[in-house]
Motif scaffolding. Structure first.
Motif, short mmCIF file in Angstrom:
data_model
loop_
_atom_site.label_atom_id
_atom_site.label_comp_id
_atom_site.label_asym_id
_atom_site.label_seq_id
_atom_site.Cartn_x
_atom_site.Cartn_y
_atom_site.Cartn_z
N ALA A 1 22.03 49.57 33.81
CA ALA A 1 22.50 50.60 34.75
C ALA A 1 23.76 51.26 34.19
CB ALA A 1 22.75 50.00 36.12
N PRO A 2 23.64 52.17 33.26
CA PRO A 2 24.83 52.79 32.64
C PRO A 2 25.74 53.48 33.64
CG PRO A 2 22.84 53.31 31.40
CD PRO A 2 22.39 52.67 32.67
N SER A 3 25.15 54.18 34.63
CA SER A 3 25.98 54.90 35.60
C SER A 3 26.78 53.92 36.46
CB SER A 3 25.11 55.80 36.48
OG SER A 3 24.13 55.01 37.17
N ARG A 4 26.16 52.82 36.86
CA ARG A 4 26.88 51.82 37.66
C ARG A 4 27.98 51.17 36.81
NH1 ARG A 4 25.55 49.12 42.43
NH2 ARG A 4 23.47 50.06 42.42
N PHE A 5 27.71 50.98 35.53
CA PHE A 5 28.72 50.40 34.64
C PHE A 5 29.93 51.32 34.52
CE2 PHE A 5 30.50 50.09 30.34
CZ PHE A 5 30.89 48.77 30.32
#
Length: 293
Positions: free
Chosen positions: A42-46
């Motif tokens: 989950a790049p956006s959550r990271f």
């Protein structure tokens, strides 16, 4: 010098420095692994995280996965509590804590009479002696208020082959020759398989008691996450079919439980009642000819 026929891998300028290998090792093992995995899953959550500690990344990863398949809340909470106390050894973070929905007639409360009866037949098929002292609490509490004589329903099976009730119970899919199931009885196989943990799907076949005893969760990696996503999608397709038949039977249990018992016993008279003749090609032709005359 002859050039090799395969591409030669190239490493960065700093690839041979000890710090390079140390950083790569930290990214792929230990608590730091969750930082790397969250960035992949989950790049956006990271990117939205203010604090990117391994514990915060682990919690964010569980929150992300909970939208993809069910997560066991107990293990998630325990992992967070141990992590917040600063303990380095956190056994609750060792595997993906997916939740399970398998039915355990000894520990679980069964609210569906149809599911309870299917589970009872499955237990009898696996080991008839298991019911010598009565049905498990989960089944008895569900069927006894209906005054359903489950022992009488099982009696005709004595001395008969129970192959059609053992794993895999594919014969329950098959109606008598030349006939098809009436709706909703074509879902008999799905109901029986779900009630007896025979779906070949870990979400539906493992019980909470088995999970607590083994604590065998899949390891944290992308392949296991994708496999669990696929298995949960399959489970979601199976359960509505089983629920449709159980809701139908549970709506009028005193009338329909005997039909379910007969279908599980493969009683010919009841199977004829729950099926109808298959429309063959000749039958359709004769019907068309008679309608034109």
């Amino acid at each position: 010098m002859i050039a090799p026929s395969f591409p030669v891998p190239t490493l960065g300028a700093n690839a041979y420095r000890p710090s390079y290998f140390a950083r790569r090792l930290r990214e792929q093992s230990g608590p730091q692994f969750f930082v790397t995995l969250l960035r992949q899953v989950a790049p956006s959550r990271f990117r939205a995280l203010e604090s990117r500690t391994p514990l915060r990344c682990y919690i964010a990863l569980l929150e992300e996965l909970s939208h993809r398949f069910p997560i066991n809340e107990y293990y998630a909470v325990m992992a967070q509590e141990i992590g917040e106390h600063g303990d380095e050894d956190n056994p609750y973070m060792e595997g993906i804590p997916f939740d399970v929905f398998g039915i355990d007639p000894y520990d679980d409360e069964i609210t569906s009479p149809a599911v309870a009866l299917c589970a009872l037949f499955g237990m009898y098929a696996r080991d008839p002696d298991e019911l010598v002292h009565g049905a498990p609490r989960g089944i008895a509490d569900c069927l006894d208020p209906l005054d359903f004589a489950w022992a009488d329903a099982l009696a005709p099976l004595l001395g008969r082959s129970l192959r059609h009730l053992l794993h895999p119970p594919y014969e329950l899919r098959t109606p008598p020759r030349g006939r098809v199931w009436r709706a909703p009885w074509q879902r008999l196989y799905a109901l029986y398989a779900c009630a007896n943990c025979m779906t070949d799907n870990p979400f539906l076949d493992f019980t909470h008691s088995e999970q607590e005893e083994s604590e065998a969760f899949p390891p944290w990696n992308l392949d296991e996450i994708r496999a669990l996503e696929r298995l949960w999608k399959e489970a979601v397709r199976v359960t509505p079919s089983a629920d449709a038949l159980s809701h139908y039977i549970d709506a009028r249990p005193r009338e329909r439980l005997p039909l379910l018992a007969g279908a599980l016993r493969r009683d010919r008279d009841i199977l004829l009642q729950l099926t109808q003749p298959k429309d063959t090609t000749l039958k359709k032709i004769f019907a068309m000819e008679s309608s034109t005359q």
